[in-house]
Design an enzyme around this catalytic site. Structure first.
Site, PDB file in Angstrom:
ATOM      1  N   GLY A   1       0.809  -1.219   0.000  1.00 20.29           N
ATOM      2  CA  GLY A   1       0.000   0.000   0.000  1.00 20.29           C
ATOM      3  C   GLY A   1       0.833   1.256   0.000  1.00 20.29           C
ATOM      4  N   CYS A   2       1.929   1.253   0.744  1.00 20.86           N
ATOM      5  CA  CYS A   2       2.786   2.444   0.827  1.00 20.86           C
ATOM      6  C   CYS A   2       3.489   2.706  -0.490  1.00 20.86           C
ATOM      7  CB  CYS A   2       3.803   2.277   1.954  1.00 20.86           C
ATOM      8  SG  CYS A   2       3.022   2.101   3.574  1.00 20.86           S
ATOM      9  N   THR A   3       3.835   1.633  -1.195  1.00 24.48           N
ATOM     10  CA  THR A   3       4.447   1.787  -2.514  1.00 24.48           C
ATOM     11  C   THR A   3       3.437   2.351  -3.504  1.00 24.48           C
ATOM     12  OG1 THR A   3       5.975  -0.052  -2.101  1.00 24.48           O
ATOM     13  CG2 THR A   3       5.611   0.573  -4.388  1.00 24.48           C
TER      14      THR A   3
END
Length: 216
Positions: free
Chosen positions: A110-112
């Site tokens: 998700g952070c990517t």
């Protein structure tokens, strides 16, 4: 006593397990195992390639919220190291809109996605005259590798010990085990105009921030 109860030696023996017998625990039935296919559901967690859950480096994350930033307030100032190891202060950006987004960890799914979405819309943020700052507990070296790998054109700051996260009152998810994904939009005077929290739809942070920036 045994004779008065009418219990045979065979019956008594059957009531007490042999010392050689070992209780069996079926992990597959009693403990749910998260597999690689669960990655898309837990955007802030890192999983190994095996069928077991790999404990993330922030598994002991417990945020003790000492303050809470609200819309219409000026958040606490901070000075943190960026991906190049240089000190960056929030006050440096006063006079222009700033997007400050807190995320769980570098290299998680998700952070990517979120970082790449900010990257792909970066020209729109520049056109709005805004700066983008990402903050997580990762080290400056981790941020440098993350930014290089995905060609991120904006600043990433290392919040060691989650000090700023606590000061800003960023809530956690999954019963306190997962650092929250929260975005703030500050206007030119440093006043918060938007607080957006959405752990499992990371790309939506970009849409919401661009909407508010267009109205400033």
């Amino acid at each position: 006593m045994a004779s008065s109860l009418g219990l045979s030696s065979h019956t008594v023996a059957s009531l007490f397990p042999s010392h050689t017998s070992k209780p069996q625990l079926s992990l597959s039935k009693s403990i749910p195992i998260l597999t690689k296919s669960s990655q898309s559901q837990f955007h802030g967690l890192k999983f190994s390639h095996s069928s077991s859950l790999s404990i993330p480096r922030f598994s002991t994350f417990k945020t003790s919220i000492s303050a809470k930033v609200n819309k219409g307030t000026v958040p606490p100032a901070f000075t943190l190291k960026d991906q190049d190891g240089k000190n960056v202060s929030l006050s440096k950006f006063k006079g222009k809109p700033v997007v400050v987004y807190f995320y769980p960890a570098d290299e998680t799914p998700g952070c990517t996605k979120q970082a790449c979405a900010f990257r792909d819309s970066y020209e729109k943020f520049k056109k709005a005259g805004a700066e983008v700052i990402g903050i997580s507990v990762d080290s400056a070296e981790s941020h440098k590798n993350f930014a290089k790998k995905y060609r991120l054109p904006f600043t990433l700051l290392s919040d060691e010990g989650n000090k700023v996260r606590k000061e800003w009152g960023v809530p956690s998810d999954l019963f306190g085990t997962l650092p929250g994904r929260q975005t703030y939009v500050l206007d030119k005077k440093g006043v918060v105009q938007l607080i957006y929290n959405n752990q499992f739809q990371p790309e939506k942070h970009i849409d919401e921030t661009l909407k508010i920036l267009q109205s400033l």
